[in-house]
Design a protein around this motif. Sequence first.
Motif: not given
Length: 417
Positions: A58-68
């Motif tokens: 879940r933390w990786a998904v959130y990190a991808i959203f923040v980077a996008a």
Amino acid sequence: MAPSGAPPNTTFPPLTTSYQPITIFTTAYPHTNSTLNPFAAAASNFINDLLNKIPLPRWAVYAIFVAAALLILICCLCICIKCCKRKKKKQNKKDEIIKMNDMNGKTTSALVQPDVTDVDYGTAKKERGKLLYSLDYSVAQSELTVGIKQANNLMAMDLGGTSDPYVKVYIIPDKIKTCETKVFRHTLNPVFNERFNFPIPKSTLLKSTVVMQVFDFNRFSKHNIIGELRVELGNVDWNHVIEEWRALAEPAKFEEENLGEICFSLRYVPTAGKLTVVILEGKNLKNMDITGNSDPYVKVQLALDKRKWRKRKTSIKRNTLNPYYNESFTFDVSFEQIQRVNLVISVWDHDAVTRNDPIGKIFLGCDASGNQLRHWADMLSNPRRPIAQWHNLLSAQQVNSTLTLKKRIPLASRMPF
């Protein structure tokens, strides 16, 4: 059992405690309970199901959203900066247009023809900065020494509010030699302290003009001129050395002959002793044919100790002034030889019947100056890495008078290196 004091045979009902239910009145909000909550719950369930289907923590998904989100924000900022820059250029261009309505014809000063040196080609005068230079002429050696000392408050040509200035010096009308200072990065107040010698007899000196042009260096595009100085040498008092500050003027647009530009990359591997030259493309070459085009090809030549050594040439591109080559040439040059080698790049127009005509020429190496020397130095300081750059072509006469190549190396000395 009857309580004390009660009459006999008296029956009392059993003691019970009854509680009345308390009714709490609540106000119902049908829109909140019946409309928003089901939608919010459905949306939350959908998002959770979607996140659960992604095979990542879940933390990786959130990190991808923040980077996008950050990437989108950066793109928006870049677009805003570009739009602001374009708007500023458009405004500057608009400000440079002559306001013809201001000329009411009531004064005679508007009808006077200005001198050629005062013509600004319809543009508003801008503060371009100042240049400190010196002039010294040796009668015994018939040699003029031009000193480029420093510049002050130059016009900013880059987006960051600075420039990468260098100075080009030549003498007209002959213009047999062109010299350039080194480039200073990110400054509006460079200190050059460079001197250039021009062989010129006294009779020719008094009819000549020295031109000092300040440019803003760009590696992958045309170099923008900041301003220039023109000093008529016939009006100079040669009894003492001249050293003075002068404000830069707008460059003249009637003298410089445009021969075109050439882009190529250099790569040197010291351990293997390999020099690779990749001729990429040319643009805006001088037309040499009656049809208004040329049949250009590029000749790549190495000179060792000012003597012709090795050469190669590209294919011929027909009927074009903007040829694309992307052709690579590799030469064996040891680390000891690289300090004594000059690379000559010349562009020629191919003729099937008559002799091939030179379009333009430049040379690089430790004997070069200005942008050519900088490109060569960047190649040496970045081994095994290709360094590409655009260069303005010069006339073959200018390059030949500066490089002064000797006769070809004898065969015995060219055997194994």
